[in-house]
Design a protein around this motif. Structure first.
Motif, PDB file in Angstrom:
ATOM      1  N   SER A 104       0.827  -1.204   0.000  1.00  0.00           N
ATOM      2  CA  SER A 104       0.000   0.000   0.000  1.00  0.00           C
ATOM      3  C   SER A 104       0.864   1.258   0.000  1.00  0.00           C
ATOM      4  N   TYR A 105       2.104   1.100   0.440  1.00  0.00           N
ATOM      5  CA  TYR A 105       3.044   2.218   0.404  1.00  0.00           C
ATOM      6  C   TYR A 105       3.128   2.794  -1.009  1.00  0.00           C
ATOM      7  N   GLN A 106       3.095   1.912  -2.016  1.00  0.00           N
ATOM      8  CA  GLN A 106       3.151   2.362  -3.408  1.00  0.00           C
ATOM      9  C   GLN A 106       1.864   3.059  -3.822  1.00  0.00           C
ATOM     10  N   LEU A 107       0.723   2.616  -3.248  1.00  0.00           N
ATOM     11  CA  LEU A 107      -0.549   3.269  -3.546  1.00  0.00           C
ATOM     12  C   LEU A 107      -0.547   4.715  -3.054  1.00  0.00           C
ATOM     13  N   HIS A 108       0.103   4.953  -1.906  1.00  0.00           N
ATOM     14  CA  HIS A 108       0.196   6.322  -1.375  1.00  0.00           C
ATOM     15  C   HIS A 108       1.047   7.209  -2.273  1.00  0.00           C
ATOM     16  N   ARG A 109       1.962   6.625  -2.995  1.00  0.00           N
ATOM     17  CA  ARG A 109       2.915   7.392  -3.802  1.00  0.00           C
ATOM     18  C   ARG A 109       2.498   7.504  -5.264  1.00  0.00           C
ATOM     19  N   THR A 110       1.352   6.931  -5.603  1.00  0.00           N
ATOM     20  CA  THR A 110       0.879   6.923  -6.985  1.00  0.00           C
ATOM     21  C   THR A 110      -0.297   7.883  -7.144  1.00  0.00           C
ATOM     22  N   GLN A 111      -0.187   8.809  -8.068  1.00  0.00           N
ATOM     23  CA  GLN A 111      -1.252   9.767  -8.354  1.00  0.00           C
ATOM     24  C   GLN A 111      -2.141   9.244  -9.484  1.00  0.00           C
ATOM     25  N   VAL A 112      -3.449   9.413  -9.331  1.00  0.00           N
ATOM     26  CA  VAL A 112      -4.388   8.976 -10.371  1.00  0.00           C
ATOM     27  C   VAL A 112      -5.396  10.082 -10.652  1.00  0.00           C
ATOM     28  N   ALA A 113      -5.883  10.096 -11.896  1.00  0.00           N
ATOM     29  CA  ALA A 113      -6.949  11.010 -12.322  1.00  0.00           C
ATOM     30  C   ALA A 113      -7.444  10.507 -13.677  1.00  0.00           C
ATOM     31  N   LYS A 114      -8.769  10.443 -13.823  1.00  0.00           N
ATOM     32  CA  LYS A 114      -9.302   9.976 -15.105  1.00  0.00           C
ATOM     33  C   LYS A 114     -10.800  10.246 -15.168  1.00  0.00           C
ATOM     34  N   ILE A 115     -11.283  10.453 -16.387  1.00  0.00           N
ATOM     35  CA  ILE A 115     -12.716  10.578 -16.640  1.00  0.00           C
ATOM     36  C   ILE A 115     -13.159   9.326 -17.398  1.00  0.00           C
ATOM     37  N   PHE A 116     -14.128   8.592 -16.823  1.00  0.00           N
ATOM     38  CA  PHE A 116     -14.655   7.372 -17.437  1.00  0.00           C
ATOM     39  C   PHE A 116     -16.023   7.658 -18.048  1.00  0.00           C
ATOM     40  N   GLN A 117     -16.284   7.042 -19.183  1.00  0.00           N
ATOM     41  CA  GLN A 117     -17.606   7.073 -19.798  1.00  0.00           C
ATOM     42  C   GLN A 117     -18.113   5.637 -19.902  1.00  0.00           C
ATOM     43  N   GLN A 118     -19.396   5.411 -19.550  1.00  0.00           N
ATOM     44  CA  GLN A 118     -19.998   4.077 -19.641  1.00  0.00           C
ATOM     45  C   GLN A 118     -19.073   3.022 -19.014  1.00  0.00           C
ATOM     46  N   THR A 119     -18.934   3.074 -17.725  1.00  0.00           N
ATOM     47  CA  THR A 119     -17.971   2.208 -17.043  1.00  0.00           C
ATOM     48  C   THR A 119     -18.623   1.458 -15.891  1.00  0.00           C
ATOM     49  N   THR A 120     -17.820   0.662 -15.220  1.00  0.00           N
ATOM     50  CA  THR A 120     -18.282  -0.110 -14.072  1.00  0.00           C
ATOM     51  C   THR A 120     -17.342   0.124 -12.903  1.00  0.00           C
ATOM     52  N   LEU A 121     -17.818  -0.210 -11.711  1.00  0.00           N
ATOM     53  CA  LEU A 121     -16.981  -0.096 -10.525  1.00  0.00           C
ATOM     54  C   LEU A 121     -15.765  -1.006 -10.632  1.00  0.00           C
ATOM     55  N   THR A 122     -15.948  -2.180 -11.214  1.00  0.00           N
ATOM     56  CA  THR A 122     -14.828  -3.113 -11.402  1.00  0.00           C
ATOM     57  C   THR A 122     -13.728  -2.490 -12.247  1.00  0.00           C
ATOM     58  N   GLU A 123     -14.110  -1.872 -13.359  1.00  0.00           N
ATOM     59  CA  GLU A 123     -13.123  -1.251 -14.240  1.00  0.00           C
ATOM     60  C   GLU A 123     -12.379  -0.127 -13.534  1.00  0.00           C
ATOM     61  N   ILE A 124     -13.088   0.632 -12.722  1.00  0.00           N
ATOM     62  CA  ILE A 124     -12.461   1.748 -12.014  1.00  0.00           C
ATOM     63  C   ILE A 124     -11.442   1.234 -10.996  1.00  0.00           C
ATOM     64  N   VAL A 125     -11.837   0.224 -10.199  1.00  0.00           N
ATOM     65  CA  VAL A 125     -10.931  -0.333  -9.191  1.00  0.00           C
ATOM     66  C   VAL A 125      -9.691  -0.928  -9.859  1.00  0.00           C
ATOM     67  N   GLN A 126      -9.879  -1.658 -10.950  1.00  0.00           N
ATOM     68  CA  GLN A 126      -8.745  -2.275 -11.638  1.00  0.00           C
ATOM     69  C   GLN A 126      -7.808  -1.215 -12.198  1.00  0.00           C
ATOM     70  N   PHE A 127      -8.366  -0.138 -12.730  1.00  0.00           N
ATOM     71  CA  PHE A 127      -7.527   0.940 -13.264  1.00  0.00           C
ATOM     72  C   PHE A 127      -6.674   1.557 -12.160  1.00  0.00           C
ATOM     73  N   VAL A 128      -7.295   1.885 -11.031  1.00  0.00           N
ATOM     74  CA  VAL A 128      -6.569   2.549  -9.943  1.00  0.00           C
ATOM     75  C   VAL A 128      -5.432   1.660  -9.441  1.00  0.00           C
ATOM     76  N   ALA A 129      -5.731   0.372  -9.198  1.00  0.00           N
ATOM     77  CA  ALA A 129      -4.701  -0.541  -8.690  1.00  0.00           C
ATOM     78  C   ALA A 129      -3.571  -0.728  -9.698  1.00  0.00           C
ATOM     79  N   SER A 130      -3.920  -0.791 -10.979  1.00  0.00           N
ATOM     80  CA  SER A 130      -2.906  -1.032 -12.014  1.00  0.00           C
ATOM     81  C   SER A 130      -1.888   0.091 -12.099  1.00  0.00           C
ATOM     82  N   GLN A 131      -2.268   1.300 -11.706  1.00  0.00           N
ATOM     83  CA  GLN A 131      -1.334   2.426 -11.765  1.00  0.00           C
ATOM     84  C   GLN A 131      -0.179   2.247 -10.797  1.00  0.00           C
TER      85      GLN A 131
END
Length: 324
Positions: A104-131
């Motif tokens: 989780s230390y890496q999650l604190h150090r990773t910045q995210v921002a994005k606009i999703f169209q026609q998406t799901t909660l699963t896709e959002i969670v996977q995107f954030v973790a993948s960063q």
């Protein structure tokens, strides 16, 4: 119910620490907290003023961000890797204290921002973790969005906000993020017996029929429209739960039902203190036996583990979750 159970255990506790470039076999105290209600595993390592005559050199050489690995065990038994992560903060006074966090230390150090169209909660969670190069394991609630905006923030803050708003479990294990509305057994079965490997019992059993609920779920859509549904047992204890960014009534009902299951499940409340062996992790299934109070016996998910190592020995305080 609180009972002290006395056993003679002559095992000698051992530790192997890797901190940056250092290998150590001594510490004043170690504490590791793993909790399904927290994303991060945390560890606290207190080192004596002199560690193999290297105290000054170590205190000056260890820095925030150094990798940490903790192995614990008993003499004559295999050592288990209890924690891997990074030094998050250093406190130096009468002793050197390292506050550590898992991946989780890496999650604190990773910045995210994005606009999703026609998406799901699963896709959002996977995107954030993948960063943060973290793999997602499990299934989050089915929630659809016409549009979803992640405003600039850390990956950790974004995941925590999503978890809290949509009521799903999320916790790290190694480099994987385990997610789900009701995580089941993903690991091994670990046996605990009050006559064999439990030191102190502070548990009580709560019957399902004594905990019936009627839940009113109130959801707010993205355009600020209100949706209401009722789930549970009519006439049961009334609870009102609030949700945001709900797409439709079906999604609201699904999330509310999962929360209702958490409220109304039979199971144990409290915790028990055990020896450092057997080895147990989040995701393991607890097979608990108490011949003196059979209502406590059964199989339970593992909700929380606090592992301690030091002058008082090597122990775990285990909190069982829902019965299975």
């Amino acid at each position: 119910m609180k009972r002290l159970l006395f056993f003679i255990m002559a095992f000698i506790p051992l530790c192997n620490l890797t901190i940056g470039n250092y290998q150590l076999k001594a510490a004043t105290h170690i504490e590791i907290i793993s909790d399904t209600e927290q994303i991060a595993d945390e560890a606290k390592i207190a080192l004596p003023l002199r560690v193999q005559n290297e105290a000054k050199q170590i205190a000056g050489a260890i820095k925030e961000g150094d990798k940490v690995a903790i192995q614990l065990g008993f003499e004559g038994y295999a050592m288990n890797e209890e924690f891997t992560g990074y030094v998050k903060r250093i406190q130096a006074s009468e002793e050197l204290v390292l506050l550590c966090e898992d991946e989780s230390y890496q999650l604190h150090r990773t910045q995210v921002a994005k606009i999703f169209q026609q998406t799901t909660l699963t896709e959002i969670v996977q995107f954030v973790a993948s960063q943060a190069n973290i793999q997602v394991v499990g299934v989050v609630p089915t929630v659809n969005f016409e549009k979803f905006i992640i405003h600039p923030s850390t990956a950790y803050h974004t995941l925590k906000t999503l978890r809290d708003e949509y009521r799903f479990t999320a916790y790290m294990s190694g480099s994987k993020l385990f997610v789900g509305t009701a995580l089941g057994n993903q690991g091994k079965v670990v046996k605990y017996h009050t006559h064999k490997n439990v030191e102190q019992l502070d548990l009580q059993f709560e019957q399902e029929e004594g905990r019936l609920y009627e839940v009113e779920a109130i959801g707010i859509t993205e355009d600020n429209q209100e949706i209401r549904v009722m789930v549970g047992t009519k006439g049961g204890a009334r609870r009102t739960l609030h949700y945001t960014n709900i797409e439709d009534e079906a999604s609201l009902k699904l999330i509310a039902q999962e929360d209702l299951d958490q409220l109304g499940a039979s199971g144990l409340s409290g915790s028990f203190l055990a020896w450092g062996l057997p080895y147990i992790q989040l995701g393991d299934l607890i097979d608990f036996t108490d011949p003196g109070y059979t209502e406590l016996s059964g199989k339970y998910l593992t909700q929380k583990i606090v592992t301690t190592w030091g002058k008082d020995g090597f122990h775990r305080r285990v909190t069982p979750g829902r019965s299975v």
